[in-house]
Motif scaffolding. Structure first.
Motif, PDB file in Angstrom:
ATOM      1  N   ILE A  55      -0.539   2.124   9.944  1.00 33.38           N
ATOM      2  CA  ILE A  55       0.489   3.173   9.935  1.00 33.38           C
ATOM      3  C   ILE A  55      -0.160   4.477  10.396  1.00 33.38           C
ATOM      4  O   ILE A  55      -1.241   4.839   9.914  1.00 33.38           O
ATOM      5  CB  ILE A  55       1.038   3.419   8.508  1.00 33.38           C
ATOM      6  N   TYR A  56       0.505   5.149  11.288  1.00 30.30           N
ATOM      7  CA  TYR A  56       0.108   6.523  11.641  1.00 30.30           C
ATOM      8  C   TYR A  56       1.188   7.430  11.060  1.00 30.30           C
ATOM      9  O   TYR A  56       2.275   7.543  11.621  1.00 30.30           O
ATOM     10  CB  TYR A  56       0.009   6.639  13.164  1.00 30.30           C
ATOM     11  N   PRO A  57       0.910   8.041   9.906  1.00 30.18           N
ATOM     12  CA  PRO A  57       1.954   8.831   9.232  1.00 30.18           C
ATOM     13  C   PRO A  57       1.907  10.301   9.630  1.00 30.18           C
ATOM     14  O   PRO A  57       0.852  10.817  10.019  1.00 30.18           O
ATOM     15  CB  PRO A  57       1.567   8.689   7.759  1.00 30.18           C
ATOM     16  N   GLY A  58       3.024  10.970   9.508  1.00 31.31           N
ATOM     17  CA  GLY A  58       3.038  12.405   9.772  1.00 31.31           C
ATOM     18  C   GLY A  58       4.441  12.965   9.713  1.00 31.31           C
ATOM     19  O   GLY A  58       5.410  12.235   9.493  1.00 31.31           O
ATOM     20  N   SER A  59       4.509  14.279   9.910  1.00 31.62           N
ATOM     21  CA  SER A  59       5.817  14.940   9.922  1.00 31.62           C
ATOM     22  C   SER A  59       6.407  14.930  11.332  1.00 31.62           C
ATOM     23  O   SER A  59       7.624  14.870  11.511  1.00 31.62           O
ATOM     24  CB  SER A  59       5.688  16.393   9.454  1.00 31.62           C
ATOM     25  N   SER A 110      11.004   5.703   9.538  1.00 34.44           N
ATOM     26  CA  SER A 110      10.888   6.849   8.638  1.00 34.44           C
ATOM     27  C   SER A 110      10.548   6.328   7.242  1.00 34.44           C
ATOM     28  O   SER A 110      10.792   5.166   6.932  1.00 34.44           O
ATOM     29  CB  SER A 110      12.191   7.639   8.609  1.00 34.44           C
ATOM     30  N   PHE A 111       9.954   7.206   6.441  1.00 31.73           N
ATOM     31  CA  PHE A 111       9.698   6.824   5.053  1.00 31.73           C
ATOM     32  C   PHE A 111       9.811   8.046   4.163  1.00 31.73           C
ATOM     33  O   PHE A 111       9.685   9.179   4.610  1.00 31.73           O
ATOM     34  CB  PHE A 111       8.312   6.155   4.894  1.00 31.73           C
ATOM     35  N   SER A 112      10.102   7.773   2.886  1.00 31.55           N
ATOM     36  CA  SER A 112      10.051   8.861   1.912  1.00 31.55           C
ATOM     37  C   SER A 112       9.249   8.345   0.732  1.00 31.55           C
ATOM     38  O   SER A 112       9.038   7.137   0.593  1.00 31.55           O
ATOM     39  CB  SER A 112      11.452   9.293   1.501  1.00 31.55           C
ATOM     40  N   GLY A 113       8.792   9.244  -0.095  1.00 35.46           N
ATOM     41  CA  GLY A 113       7.968   8.817  -1.232  1.00 35.46           C
ATOM     42  C   GLY A 113       6.520   8.681  -0.817  1.00 35.46           C
ATOM     43  O   GLY A 113       6.077   9.296   0.159  1.00 35.46           O
ATOM     44  N   PHE A 151       4.946   2.810   1.111  1.00 42.66           N
ATOM     45  CA  PHE A 151       5.428   2.444   2.446  1.00 42.66           C
ATOM     46  C   PHE A 151       4.482   1.397   3.070  1.00 42.66           C
ATOM     47  O   PHE A 151       4.922   0.439   3.710  1.00 42.66           O
ATOM     48  CB  PHE A 151       5.505   3.706   3.306  1.00 42.66           C
ATOM     49  N   ALA A 152       3.186   1.567   2.832  1.00 44.11           N
ATOM     50  CA  ALA A 152       2.200   0.608   3.356  1.00 44.11           C
ATOM     51  C   ALA A 152       2.424  -0.772   2.728  1.00 44.11           C
ATOM     52  O   ALA A 152       2.366  -1.799   3.410  1.00 44.11           O
ATOM     53  CB  ALA A 152       0.783   1.104   3.083  1.00 44.11           C
ATOM     54  N   ARG A 153       2.719  -0.778   1.426  1.00 42.74           N
ATOM     55  CA  ARG A 153       2.995  -2.043   0.735  1.00 42.74           C
ATOM     56  C   ARG A 153       4.219  -2.727   1.331  1.00 42.74           C
ATOM     57  O   ARG A 153       4.192  -3.907   1.664  1.00 42.74           O
ATOM     58  CB  ARG A 153       3.228  -1.805  -0.754  1.00 42.74           C
ATOM     59  N   GLN A 154       5.293  -1.936   1.481  1.00 44.12           N
ATOM     60  CA  GLN A 154       6.560  -2.475   2.022  1.00 44.12           C
ATOM     61  C   GLN A 154       6.387  -3.074   3.412  1.00 44.12           C
ATOM     62  O   GLN A 154       6.984  -4.078   3.748  1.00 44.12           O
ATOM     63  CB  GLN A 154       7.610  -1.372   2.158  1.00 44.12           C
TER      64      GLN A 154
END
Ligand code: PNS
Length: 163
Positions: A5-9, A68-71, A76-79
């Protein structure tokens, strides 16, 4: 199967982000770009707009997915069954916060490790905040964001300024 995952805003996505997406996607089987939908912050672009801009500019990359993800990121990585988090490091000033996040995420979910990519030199100064600042004074952002997004970013910044 290695999924990262590459997360960010991504508010908005910059050429620096796109460079990390391209390079990271070559190192893993699947790269999920996780766009944070954070109720606490007031982003310039809505979550749907940010997801849609990312989809547009990563269209040619077959193993890249935009979600998209929240929390919590680790949830999110688990899901998504991802075991790697990718983050770009621009400068030493990024390091302290990034290390803290990486260690917290690993503590919360030991399956998850963070891998850092050194930002390409030509983007080491760049951030979404800088893009918004320059655009808000009608500066040239054509070397900061993908060409197809230049007008959209300028328009959005103008809209907010005139409100
Ligand atoms: O683009 P950004 O704003 O630097 O990205 C920050 C992001 C989205 C990676 C970070 O804020 C995040 O992961 N937020 C989700 C909540 C969470 O899991 N926080 C980390 C615990 S230290």
């Amino acid at each position: 199967m290695i999924r990262a995952i590459y997360p960010g805003s991504f508010d908005p996505v910059t050429l620096g982000h796109l460079d990390i997406i391209r390079r990271a996607s070559q190192k893993v089987d699947e790269l999920i770009v996780g766009v944070l939908n954070n109720g606490g912050k007031t982003p310039l672009f809505s979550i749907d707009e940010r997801v849609s801009m990312l989809k547009e500019v990563t269209g040619g990359l077959s193993n890249v997915k935009i979600l998209s993800f929240s929390g919590l990121l680790v949830d999110f990585a688990r899901q998504t069954e991802a075991t790697i988090v990718v983050r770009g490091l621009r400068a030493i000033s990024d390091f302290e916060y990034e290390l803290q996040m990486a260690q917290t995420n690993h503590k919360l979910n030991p399956q998850v490790d963070t891998m850092f990519l050194a930002t390409s030199l030509q983007y080491s100064y760049l951030s979404s905040t800088i893009v918004k600042e320059v655009a808000s004074f009608d500066g040239d952002i054509s070397e900061f964001v993908p060409g197809t997004l230049v007008e959209r970013v300028k328009e959005k910044v103008r809209e907010r300024r005139d409100r």
